[in-house]
Design an enzyme around this catalytic site. Structure first.
Site, PDB file in Angstrom:
ATOM      1  N   ARG A  81       0.844  -1.210   0.000  1.00  0.00           N
ATOM      2  CA  ARG A  81       0.000   0.000   0.000  1.00  0.00           C
ATOM      3  C   ARG A  81       0.874   1.253   0.000  1.00  0.00           C
ATOM      4  NH1 ARG A  81      -4.195  -0.089   4.786  1.00  0.00           N
ATOM      5  NH2 ARG A  81      -5.223  -1.684   3.530  1.00  0.00           N
ATOM      6  N   ARG A 150      -2.098   6.265   9.873  1.00  0.00           N
ATOM      7  CA  ARG A 150      -2.142   5.816   8.471  1.00  0.00           C
ATOM      8  C   ARG A 150      -2.185   7.016   7.512  1.00  0.00           C
ATOM      9  NH1 ARG A 150      -4.311   0.565   8.089  1.00  0.00           N
ATOM     10  NH2 ARG A 150      -3.618  -0.643   9.879  1.00  0.00           N
ATOM     11  N   LYS A 212      -4.301   0.570  14.720  1.00  0.00           N
ATOM     12  CA  LYS A 212      -4.250   1.569  13.648  1.00  0.00           C
ATOM     13  C   LYS A 212      -4.882   2.878  14.121  1.00  0.00           C
ATOM     14  CE  LYS A 212      -6.790  -1.131  10.942  1.00  0.00           C
ATOM     15  NZ  LYS A 212      -7.668  -1.672   9.892  1.00  0.00           N
ATOM     16  N   LYS A 214      -6.412   6.615  12.472  1.00  0.00           N
ATOM     17  CA  LYS A 214      -6.741   7.265  11.194  1.00  0.00           C
ATOM     18  C   LYS A 214      -7.123   8.727  11.384  1.00  0.00           C
ATOM     19  CE  LYS A 214      -8.000   2.987   8.969  1.00  0.00           C
ATOM     20  NZ  LYS A 214      -9.035   2.221   8.266  1.00  0.00           N
ATOM     21  N   CYS A 433     -15.305  -2.928  -1.217  1.00  0.00           N
ATOM     22  CA  CYS A 433     -13.942  -3.272  -0.783  1.00  0.00           C
ATOM     23  C   CYS A 433     -13.411  -4.414  -1.658  1.00  0.00           C
ATOM     24  CB  CYS A 433     -13.972  -3.691   0.686  1.00  0.00           C
ATOM     25  SG  CYS A 433     -14.685  -5.317   0.933  1.00  0.00           S
ATOM     26  N   CYS A 439      -8.450 -10.592   0.089  1.00  0.00           N
ATOM     27  CA  CYS A 439      -8.554 -10.284   1.514  1.00  0.00           C
ATOM     28  C   CYS A 439      -8.773 -11.544   2.348  1.00  0.00           C
ATOM     29  CB  CYS A 439      -9.699  -9.301   1.762  1.00  0.00           C
ATOM     30  SG  CYS A 439      -9.821  -8.917   3.518  1.00  0.00           S
ATOM     31  N   CYS A 478     -17.024  -8.280   4.723  1.00  0.00           N
ATOM     32  CA  CYS A 478     -17.045  -8.664   6.141  1.00  0.00           C
ATOM     33  C   CYS A 478     -17.414  -7.429   6.962  1.00  0.00           C
ATOM     34  CB  CYS A 478     -15.679  -9.246   6.561  1.00  0.00           C
ATOM     35  SG  CYS A 478     -14.479  -8.016   7.096  1.00  0.00           S
ATOM     36  N   CYS A 482     -14.500  -1.570   5.475  1.00  0.00           N
ATOM     37  CA  CYS A 482     -13.453  -0.872   4.708  1.00  0.00           C
ATOM     38  C   CYS A 482     -14.031   0.046   3.640  1.00  0.00           C
ATOM     39  CB  CYS A 482     -12.510  -1.878   4.064  1.00  0.00           C
ATOM     40  SG  CYS A 482     -11.580  -2.846   5.274  1.00  0.00           S
TER      41      CYS A 482
END
Ligand code: SRM
Ligand code: SF4
Length: 563
Positions: A81, A150, A212, A214, A433, A439, A478, A482
């Site tokens: 990424r 991120r 994480k 953000k 996503c 994934c 899921c 995302c």
């Protein structure tokens, strides 16, 4: 002692990832040896540390079962990424990334919902050379994943005025200032000599953040980055062109775990206002607070939103102002929050134009029917527009001379690239996503069923006289959200293979959480399940009322009685 206080004061065992971070010598671990070793995978520790440097080990889920049956190992490869604040690239950077997609990736570039770009399908031995090219173009993958700040998002509109220049400068400032101090990335991937030094990490400390983190910055007139989905969101308040300061929102995050009722999506809450020179201070303060208070024993409940849920927003605000000394003022009055249309042709305000091109799920590839990659490459090579990636997974080609407009449009038409005016609003605003096959957490399809699902919902809406309705349909494989499935008009959330939970009732501007209408609906039954709600919307909506607003006004109980 109150049982809640007792629970909070009883230390719980640190998660394995916490112990790994501590012992990794600032994220180095054994990654140099791990990446150089034979075999297509890295070790478990390598897997966890690699994230901090922008990569996830994955395997092809389409082929895994068949290979297992014949005793073959899974087809392992790596997702990589790129961290690019505000989604901004130069034309030369874009062309370099495009070249890498063939050289080392699976022939595609994937624009992400956080304005990044992902490569998929890189084999272990090619990770280092890929990272080297990315860095040679002055981009990085450092801290694109992992328990750190991120990619910092901002409003992508390339309007050349003081407001937008400030938003971009702010996103770049935060991104640069909040990178880890560790040189691990440069030593592992870019051959910088390892002097044996263990750097101080003044902000993050030895174990970085619990999870994480953000950050997004926007202004009320353009919340394209969905700031309320972030741990920390800033809304810049301007008076004419002059920046008064920022409204600060904390505690957004969408991940949740099915069957764990103590996990849930949350939109960020506004807690105050800081002056124009206090953006970095505010960010560092909230990060330090989460570093000290986030749960380091349970990674499923480690985000800032759970500290707020457990201790209360007032306690958190009080801690930020008293213990951490953040000078928070009262939330500033602001105009209504909006999300504007950025696709199609627009005037930048400096004599140049931008063209927003819709991309299905942000996937830039030469598909069987549409050569998106070839067309974009040719335009960037010939006309040199600087691309900006949007949180809607689309691309804005900027700095186009008006005299090139007709030629560019003719070229896109020749390649049969659908432009925004060729698509319904539903298709223009839909997000999905990646889900299967890359994934590892996907329970259902998302990106690969986006087009057929949109077509089916378009037919359904049209059958109720609602063709052309502006609607945000978001699909994830899921519950992690995302594609921001818990804001927007309709969210389809992968529940078990072949079935989705249906969420409705968010708003278009991304300020309100949606609610679950159905727990588990088979993919083929999605339209039949929603049809009565759409019929009610067609007949009972208020003037100008959006689908999400209508669902929110009626509420879950009334809507459920309809279906
Ligand atoms: Fe995400 C994990 C893809 C934006 C919440 N996300 C993943 C992983 C890395 C799967 C994994 O952990 O093994 C996915 C890689 C799939 C693949 O094959 O590429 C993945 N997330 C994505 C992207 C590519 C989706 C997209 O359609 O573009 C986005 C990359 C953004 C970027 O450039 O950094 C992406 N992820 C988001 C967002 C939206 C946002 O940030 O605006 C969210 C919801 C907000 C949030 O953070 O809560 C999101 N991703 C998650 C979570 C849930 C985290 C949690 O708090 O529980 C996970 C799972 C995890 O971290 O354990 C996850
Ligand atoms: Fe994977 Fe779930 Fe994120 Fe989709 S929402 S990319 S399935 S983690």
């Amino acid at each position: 002692m109150d049982p809640q206080d007792a629970a909070q004061s009883t230390p719980r065992a640190l998660s394995g990832v916490e112990r790994l971070k501590e012992s990794s010598r600032r994220l180095r671990g054994d990654l140099v040896a791990d990446l150089a070793s034979p075999g297509s995978q890295v070790t478990e520790d390598g897997y966890n540390l690699l994230k901090f440097h922008g990569s996830y080990e994955q395997y092809d889920r389409d082929t895994a079962t068949a290979r297992k049956q014949i005793g073959e190992e899974k087809e392992y490869s790596f997702m990589l990424r790129v961290r690019m604040p505000g989604g901004i690239l130069t034309a030369a950077q874009y062309l370099a990334l495009d070249g890498l997609a063939d050289q080392y990736g699976n022939g595609t570039l994937r624009i992400t919902t956080r304005q990044g770009i992902q490569f998929h399908g890189i084999i272990k031995g090619n990770l280092k050379p890929t990272v080297a090219v990315i860095n040679a173009t002055l981009l990085t993958t450092q801290a694109a994943c992992g328990d750190v700040v991120r990619n910092v998002m901002t409003t992508p509109a390339p309007i050349r005025d003081a407001k937008h220049a400030r938003l971009v400068a702010d996103a770049k400032l935060l991104s640069a200032q909040l990178l880890p101090a560790s040189r691990a990335y440069h030593q592992i991937f870019l051959d910088e000599p390892d002097t044996g030094e263990t750097e101080a990490e003044p902000l993050y400390g030895a174990t970085y953040l619990p999870r994480k983190f953000k950050i997004a910055i926007a202004a009320p007139h353009d919340n394209t980055p969905d700031i309320f989905a972030n741990d920390l969101g800033f809304l810049a308040i301007f008076e004419n062109d002059s920046l008064l300061g920022y409204n600060v929102a904390i505690g957004g995050g969408f991940g949740m775990t099915h069957n764990r009722r103590d996990t849930f999506p949350a939109v960020a809450s506004l807690i105050g206002f800081v002056g124009p020179d206090q953006l970095l201070l505010a960010a560092e303060t909230v990060i330090a607070f989460q570093r000290d208070h986030g749960d380091r024993s349970d990674r499923k409940r480690a985000r800032l939103k759970y500290v707020i849920a457990d201790r209360g927003l007032d306690w958190v605000r009080d801690q930020l102002t008293s213990t951490y000394r953040l000078p928070l003022q009262l939330v500033h009055a602001m105009p209504p929050i909006k999300v504007p249309e950025l696709l199609g042709w627009h005037d930048q305000g400096d004599g140049l134009l931008w063209l927003g091109i819709p991309l299905p799920s942000g996937r830039i590839e030469d598909s069987k029917t549409v050569p998106f990659r070839t067309a974009l490459r040719e335009i960037v090579e010939r006309f040199g527009p600087d691309p900006v990636m949007t949180p809607q997974q689309d691309v804005l080609l900027t700095n186009i001379r008006p005299l090139d407009r007709l030629t560019i449009e003719a070229l896109l038409r020749a390649y049969k690239i659908p432009l925004s005016e060729d698509l319904t609003p539903m298709s223009r605003w839909a997000l999905a996503c990646p889900a299967l096959p890359t994934c590892g957490l996907a329970l259902t399809e998302a990106e690969r069923v986006r087009a057929p699902l949109i077509a089916r919902f378009e037919t359904l809406f049209a059958s109720h006289g609602l063709a052309g309705e502006r609607l945000s349909l978001r699909i994830t494989g899921c519950p992690n959200g995302c594609a921001r499935t818990y804001t927007g008009d309709i969210g389809l959330v992968g529940r078990v293979p072949g079935s989705y939970a249906i969420y409705v009732g968010g708003d278009f501007a991304g300020t309100r959480l949606s609610f679950k209408l159905h727990e588990r609906v088979k993919e083929e039954a999605l339209e039949a399940t929603l049809a009565p709600v759409i019929a009610a919307f067609a007949s009972d909506r208020l003037p100008q009322e959006g689908f999400g607003d209508f669902c929110n006004r009626l509420g879950a109980a009334t809507l459920m009685a309809l279906t």
